[in-house]
Design a protein around this motif. Sequence first.
Motif, short mmCIF file in Angstrom:
data_model
loop_
_atom_site.label_atom_id
_atom_site.label_comp_id
_atom_site.label_asym_id
_atom_site.label_seq_id
_atom_site.Cartn_x
_atom_site.Cartn_y
_atom_site.Cartn_z
N ASN A 78 -2.29 -3.85 -3.47
CA ASN A 78 -1.03 -4.16 -4.52
C ASN A 78 -0.95 -3.16 -5.66
O ASN A 78 -1.95 -3.48 -6.52
N ALA A 96 0.13 -1.33 -9.09
CA ALA A 96 1.29 -1.57 -10.09
C ALA A 96 1.13 -0.62 -11.38
O ALA A 96 -0.05 -0.47 -11.66
N ASP A 134 3.12 -6.78 -14.49
CA ASP A 134 3.98 -7.76 -13.63
C ASP A 134 5.17 -7.16 -13.17
O ASP A 134 6.46 -7.51 -13.62
N ARG A 167 4.45 -6.60 -7.83
CA ARG A 167 3.41 -7.52 -8.26
C ARG A 167 3.81 -8.89 -8.03
O ARG A 167 3.07 -9.94 -7.35
N GLU A 191 -5.29 -6.63 -7.06
CA GLU A 191 -4.28 -6.01 -8.16
C GLU A 191 -4.66 -4.87 -8.72
O GLU A 191 -5.73 -4.67 -9.33
N ASN A 193 -4.07 -1.60 -11.03
CA ASN A 193 -3.46 -1.42 -12.32
C ASN A 193 -3.67 -0.06 -12.78
O ASN A 193 -4.65 0.30 -13.06
N SER A 200 6.74 -0.59 -7.78
CA SER A 200 5.62 -0.56 -8.67
C SER A 200 5.81 -0.10 -10.07
O SER A 200 4.92 0.20 -10.65
#
Length: 638
Positions: A358, A360, A407, A411, A434, A436, A613
């Motif tokens: 995932n 972001a 966030d 996410r 996660e 980032n 994203s």
Amino acid sequence: MCGICCVVTLCSQHAICDLLNEDILCHLRRRGPDSSQQLIKTVSDLSYECLFSGHVLHLRGLVTPQPLEDANNNIFLWNGEIFSGVHVGDVENDTEVMFHHLALCNSEADVLSLFSSLQGPWSFIYYQASRHSLWFGRDYFGRRSLLWQLGDEVDSAFCLTSVSVYSELGSQWQEVPASGIFKIDLKAYATTKSLSLTLFPWRYSCTEKTVEEILKVLDQVSKDLPNHVPLVMNESKLCLKAPVIPLNKTVSEASGECPGTDASSVIHTVSVETLQGFLSEEHKKKLVHQFIDVLSEAVKRRVLFLFRGEDQKISEVPSMPNRKAHVAVLFSGGIDSMVIAALADKHVPSGEPIDLLNVAFMVKEQAKQKSITEKHTSQEGQLDVLCPQESGQGLDAKTGVHLSCFDVPDRITGRAGLKELEAINPLRTWNFVEINVTLEELKKMRQHHVNHLIYPLDTVLDDSIGCAIWFASRGEGFVSHQGELKPYKSPAKVVLTGIGADEQLAGYSRHRVCFKKYGLEGLNKELEMELGRISSRNLGRDDRIIGDHGKEARFPFLDEDVVSFLNSLPISEKADLTLPRGIGEKLILRLAAKEFGLTASTILPKRAVQFGSRIAKLESNHEKASDTCSRLKLFSVD
């Protein structure tokens, strides 16, 4: 999965080793980290020379270095997976199997029959020594990248490669069209000192309108070729048989009606329960279960056909738990990735984790504060209810950025989707990774890696999607362990992606626009066009991007049996765009998800990765997706 490359030149023109750029070799090695080797074939009496370079990612059977050469001097490079059509045993390697079958081919028709029988993604290069022929091509959907460089009138050197490098000088690399299989007569090339391409095109039927349809394909491919490279149809008018059936364009008057449901009320009451009304109709429920079966089988093929340590019986669940993830899913929590993850759970060995990747991109602080003060849309409000304020706490250890800055919408839906999957199978280890990305890292990696992988594509959309997929498939991030985020890098070599669902099931907003303007007939034409261009628009790029990490992209929605099943249905059985977003688009997929236990994710509307994203918000808000992306052309002066 492999990085494959071939360079052909006339002996008098160049030292052939000088023609293979070291940067290209570096990119090829990243695709195939388990074995790299080269082979040079010099044919002195005809004065041509070929360099073959193979770089292998070991996924199946025993490690098989490429290129392969047999006793008759035939040479083979293969970047593909055979899922059906040609038998590959549990401990066999499909490269060797394909090479064996090719060696038995006595005619052009035999070669075409072999490739027409395959199911699975592939690109290949095959040197047929006895006939001085070089065959190459990509599968029907173009799921594996292959680029060519056709030289110029003075320098007729010819190159093929899985991945190239961007050059501001413009080296004229292009994607090999997924229009069929190509052949070069190297004897004629050496004699005339000029290159000519012969095409064997994909056709549903090689009898119906053959000449007229073939000429259209030739014209389409020829318009992107340099003037000095002619493209000709093979003399025998031979074709490859398409591995899928044609699209059903039937339009019934009843299309758009919702069985057992008042359509006017549905528009105002979108909920998970809404889907149950469709499933109460026996015919609809039967179709949904047929779809589940064919899609489940497609996922099964893609999660079991890979090497799992010493246990080579890939069709059986190993008796000992395996704590290393072999399969990952590009995961937003949206309907496509949720369905793929849920189906993967049915087939991945029970003791093996599944990685949910995932991604972001850091929300600009100004935009973040603005979004806090603004009123949420009803959909965003639903997401907050699904996953109330479970934002990451603390700082990113690598960047020092507060984790709440990541966030983004994907996410939030990703965390909610994780809870649904945990409810379906609480015994599975679901690694929600996660990932980032800060603006600084985005710029750095785009310059060093991603621009070369996106090339020769160059639009703003290619940049946004390419960068998002590159960081996601790299798999470096955090997973939650006992309530604390721990650094994690996904070891999975297979990455499942949901591409193909929107193109077949009217998932994009442009499909609604088309439906409003031109009705179901216009929508059918749009969907036919979508699948026809997916090779040049998406798949070569995505294969280069994901392959850069020594991982293989696999596309369950583009499995030949899945596409044929969906093509057999009229559009009204797959989508109903008279219904609102979150229901009408990809309706049959939403019903399938409801049937095997998914809940809130079944009614999430489509949100493209560049928006979910937040990469599209990170650098510029004043670009069109189709604009040429200047960021892909920026280079360091170092």
